[in-house]
Enzyme design. Sequence first.
Site, PDB file in Angstrom:
ATOM      1  NE  ARG A  13      28.139  33.841  25.894  1.00 19.60           N
ATOM      2  CZ  ARG A  13      28.525  33.478  27.097  1.00 19.60           C
ATOM      3  NH1 ARG A  13      28.816  34.393  27.992  1.00 19.60           N
ATOM      4  NH2 ARG A  13      28.645  32.215  27.426  1.00 19.60           N
ATOM      5  CB  ALA A  14      31.642  40.717  23.083  1.00 18.12           C
TER       6      ALA A  14
END
Length: 700
Positions: free
Chosen positions: A278-279
């Site tokens: 997700r980062a």
Amino acid sequence: MSAAARYPFSAVVGMDDLKLALIVNAVSPSVGGVLVRGEKGTAKSTIVRALAALLPDLTVVTDCRFSCDPADPDPECPDGPHDTSAPSHVRPSQLVELPVGASEDRLAGSLDIERALTEGVAAFEPGLLAAAHRGVLYVDEVNLLHDHLVDLLLDAAAMGTSHVERESVSVRHAARFLLVGTMNPEEGELRPQLLDRFGLTVEVAATREPTERAEVVRRRLAFDADPETFAAGFADREADLAAHIREARKRLPDVVLTDAALRQVTAVCAAFEVDGMRADLVTARAAMALAAWRDHVEVNADDVRDAARLALPHRRRRDPFDAPGLDEDRLQDALDQAGDADPKDPDDPPEGPEGGPGGDSDGGSGDSPPTEARQDAPESGAPTDRDTTEEPEPAQDSAPTPARGRPQPSEESTGQQEQANGEGPAPQDAAADPTETYRPRLFRVSGMGSGTPGRRSRAETPYGRTSGARAPHQRITTLHLPATLRAAAVHQRARGRSGPGLVLARGDLREAVREGREGNLVLFCVDASGSMAARQRMRAVKGAALSLLLDAYQRRDKVGIVTFRGDGADLALPPTSSVEAGARRLRELRTGGRTPLAAGLLRAAEVLRVERVRDPRRRPLLIVVTDGKATHGGVDSALRAGAWLRAQRVEGVVVDCESGPVRLGLAAQLAGEMAATPVRLDELGADALAGLVRHTRSAA
């Protein structure tokens, strides 16, 4: 106050990172929202509310409660179906605020159960998620929301839809919004899993520059005196910002994320060892939004750097005791390495700024190739960065003291051994470093409570396993349908029922009783006198307290610390949910002086009394850490204080810190007066203290 009189976004002094993060999300809502962390009085709410005035106006289908776009209506809209020829109108973007005390029905929407039973229709009342569609959903003090509400909120933000399930009736509607949450870390933290769901995070603090502070006060006073005139003075700047956001939204689909820029994004995320992907996705989306905002055709290194500064700080936290932040030098090193790397042959040394795809002016400095130490930097220390949300079995060597059953060395011999190792007894008024934290076993307060939802003791809560039904005392929050039907069935003939419909009265309604978990108040009463000053002993006490503090954070408890030394007792940490504040107080705890045990117990009793008035439903647990000696005030006074705590029905644990071959047994005697569970210091391992606490007053 009218929208025109809202405090202008451009009038806020400073806060450059926060402004940039909000603008990035305004340009690209897919970034995932903003979490604003900061102390009170830093204009967090002011600047968020000001953002709504900068967002473009919306064209919505007339009479649609879910703000459908007439050019692309939601095919599953409960008010649909709509077509492109449906009447429409233009309105400003909305800012919807979610109160801390909101219910699940208020957030997601609810069904009118009485109409469903009496009229046979599924009448759905939209909630705040529907009202925020295509606008801004603002949650002040998001860290104080109950976990189930935060889960529901962030799931809707991630999927862009909201599903409402009530008694075999299903409603789905679009819920795409810009999510902004604000919080004061002193009042508690969000769980790491929830932190990760916010796209960007910003730390804000009041400026310490007198000139800037003066300008903040000057502008606020001017706004309070004449809001309309003050807002008019910034109207041109606001119009320019709004136009810039509209243009950036149009440019965004044409922004190119080159392979070199993507390599920088992934290299930075790998260098900071963030979990999952997700980062990387959030950083890439934020970098593209920044490029569109800055009128770049392609994403460059500056865009990636600024996106990483906003997207990674809250994702690199491995322990609640860690402060969020990002090492700027490490960030630059990762960008430089990615800019100098040759993707065709990564084993070859870089050829310089002109030698590879990442060697242009936007890909890094290129002047000094990365050293071997820099390449090894991301891997160093990786084994120690463990995710605290996992629950591994505690290792044998994680306990701060020797295993149970092994003879405990005397105070004198311990001191001699410490001196031989260079770790003599702690000097007076010195703070000993704690041992490493470990995971204690779950402990609970006995009985059934009704306190704030959490993850520890049994309690009646608004959510959880349905355990029964009862007549409602106030407004029904969750209907128990079978119990309602049974209550109404016996009255149907008397009510003259003649058709298939059920004749329902208000008195037939039954609400569900649900059993879940509650959070408790864990109050530590720690002896910090001279008799506790042996370094290894105090290190063990601090390590155990920090471990229980970490567990309390994960289980949504409140924690307080009372210390006693010299001739009195102090409330070192008022009851709070802030794990960072508790850890800081424990680490800074100093020892020395006489032992006013009675004063410590009475101070703890007063703290619990005040908290019982303030929050009567939160049940307390008192953990007294002492060797039982009372060199100030006397042992008899301490025993009377313990008896007073027992009379107040305070459940407790007494941790006996006495050591040596000859024991006076004073701590055990105190535990008897308190009706508390006595636990020796060498039972403070991961498999001992917390498990024993759950049996406190089990016979009561």
